[in-house]
Design an enzyme around this catalytic site. Structure first.
Site, mmCIF file in Angstrom:
data_model
loop_
_atom_site.group_PDB
_atom_site.id
_atom_site.type_symbol
_atom_site.label_atom_id
_atom_site.label_comp_id
_atom_site.label_asym_id
_atom_site.label_seq_id
_atom_site.Cartn_x
_atom_site.Cartn_y
_atom_site.Cartn_z
ATOM 1 N N THR A 211 0.519 -1.136 -0.118
ATOM 2 C CA THR A 211 0.274 0.256 -0.003
ATOM 3 C C THR A 211 0.954 1.183 -0.004
ATOM 4 O OG1 THR A 211 -1.988 1.110 0.993
ATOM 5 C CG2 THR A 211 -0.433 -0.005 2.534
ATOM 6 N N ASN A 212 0.190 2.396 0.253
ATOM 7 C CA ASN A 212 1.105 3.403 0.393
ATOM 8 C C ASN A 212 0.678 4.668 1.641
ATOM 9 O OD1 ASN A 212 -1.234 5.492 -0.873
ATOM 10 N ND2 ASN A 212 -1.145 3.974 -2.238
#
Ligand code: CTP
Length: 401
Positions: A211-212
């Site tokens: 993810t980020n």
């Protein structure tokens, strides 16, 4: 910068529920947002709280009696009703709800509610059995039939020590309801805005994702500002810690694939799409159904494949497309390239390496560029104010269509 609550005249009726201490916080939140808050305390509410608690926050006289010759409401009992932009009763006891349903005007709150032409919002708070009693339910139905906006109650801990329905909704949610009501006739009324928010999560196995660091704040700010201006809002979001603004339709998604599907469907009937989400550019080629064991491998090279470019793939027919360009270098140049390659009307360029703005921050410092060649730097603003400016630009394009 002003917001929907700035200079709004809000009459806050506080009635005798133990939850009325929360009305002090509500008055404070409204005042901080720039509203003029005039409080009416019923006789029962005065057993819990003193007028001074509210007066210290609102800096306005507090109305405690219909017959108080020192107060304006005592002399002219419809004065507050006339100047109100909205009348909010929070908390509203079963007794007050019954009185409103029957049009009783034996105190300052009753007369104000009867005399006002402003929207009325009622936030019930009471014991669960009292709330569920046929009499209260019939009274609530009467209120709804008269277009009085009901907010809550919610399920939770009650003063009786039990858990059940009857708890006053949190002041922050009450503020969100007020904003929704006050915004209904704004300059985006009749328009549908789809906003995406958050960072997508691409799964490697049942316990691991790629993810980020997107917090979702920019997309939620777009939704909030659009609702404040009267738009219908669909928020396509990954799970975040944020609370969606009242009035938004939320579609929760996890990964780029689901977001693509949701955006494609929701954009069909929309006027504007604002892609504020940080969409993963790659997803694992394989996602394991079982947790991958450490012992299986000494090193692990994960093979990734590109995700669909959502905003580029959505048809721009009748749709204003607004994209973000999250950059760490050559910001304007990269943003313009993205605008062309993704066929965008507007691109919002931001430097995500800056600590003052970008991921996780409450502020943003962006340059808004559009396909007509206009370039505007916003300077450092709250994400809400940036959202407002993006919507201003989108509105220009809508007018031109
Ligand atoms: N976007 C999208 N679908 C993707 C990737 C990005 O719709 N699969 C959208 C983002 O929501 C944003 C815009 O495209 O509005 C630009 O995203 P950004 O991450 O800055 O650009 P990328 O296209 O991913 O290019 P790069 O990562 O190479 O800078």
């Amino acid at each position: 910068m002003p917001n929907i609550l700035t200079d709004k005249k809000i009459v806050l009726g506080v009635t005798g529920s133990i939850a009325c201490y929360k009305a002090v916080d509500l008055a404070s939140k409204l005042k901080q947002a720039g509203a003029l808050v005039e409080v009416i305390l019923t006789e029962s509410a005065q057993k819990f709280l003193s007028p001074l608690s509210f007066n210290s926050i609102t800096h306005q006289p507090v109305v405690t009696s219909l017959f108080d010759t020192n107060s304006e409401a005592g002399i002219n009992h419809v004065a507050l009703a006339r100047r109100a932009d909205i009348v909010v009763v929070a908390p509203a006891t079963a007794n007050t709800i019954a009185k409103i349903a029957h049009g009783q005007a034996d105190d300052a709150l009753g007369t104000t509610i009867l005399a006002t032409e402003a929207p009325i919002m009622v936030c019930p708070a009471m014991d669960g059995n009292m709330y569920e009693s046929p009499a209260t339910q019939a009274n609530i139905k009467t209120l709804k039939d008269r277009d009085i906006h009901l907010a809550g109650p919610e399920v939770g801990h009650l003063a009786s020590g039990q858990t059940g329905i009857g708890r006053l909704i949190e002041p922050q949610r009450i503020v969100s309801h007020i904003r929704f009501i006050l915004g209904r006739d704004g300059d985006l009324a009749g328009k549908t805005i789809v906003a995406s928010a958050g960072g997508t999560r691409e799964s490697l196995d049942p316990v691991r994702d790629i993810t980020n660091r997107s917090s979702g704040k920019m997309g939620y700010a777009i939704a909030e500002a659009a609702l404040d201006r009267g738009a219908s809002v669909v928020l396509v979001s990954t799970p975040t810690n944020l609370s969606p603004p009242v009035g938004s339709t939320v579609v929760l998604v996890k990964n780029a694939h689901d977001m693509h599907e949701a955006i494609t469907i929701e954009s069909k009937n929309a006027d504007v799409l604002v892609m504020a989400a940080a969409v993963a550019d790659w997803q694992p080629v394989r996602s394991s159904g079982q947790k991958i064991k450490k012992s299986d491998k000494e090193t692990w090279a994960v093979e990734l494949t590109q995700t669909p470019d959502i905003i580029a793939s959505v048809s721009s027919e009748g749709l204003i497309k607004v994209g973000f360009a999250a950059e760490t270098e050559s910001i304007l140049q990269n943003a313009e390239t993205k605008m062309k390659s993704k066929n965008l009307d507007i691109v919002v360029a931001n430097d995500v390496s800056s600590e003052q703005s970008g991921f996780g921050s409450d502020n943003n410092d962006v340059t808004i560029i559009d396909r007509l060649g206009r370039v505007e730097e916003t300077g450092l603003l709250s994400k809400y104010d940036v959202a407002w400016q993006i919507l201003d630009r989108a509105l220009d394009f809508m007018k031109a269509i």
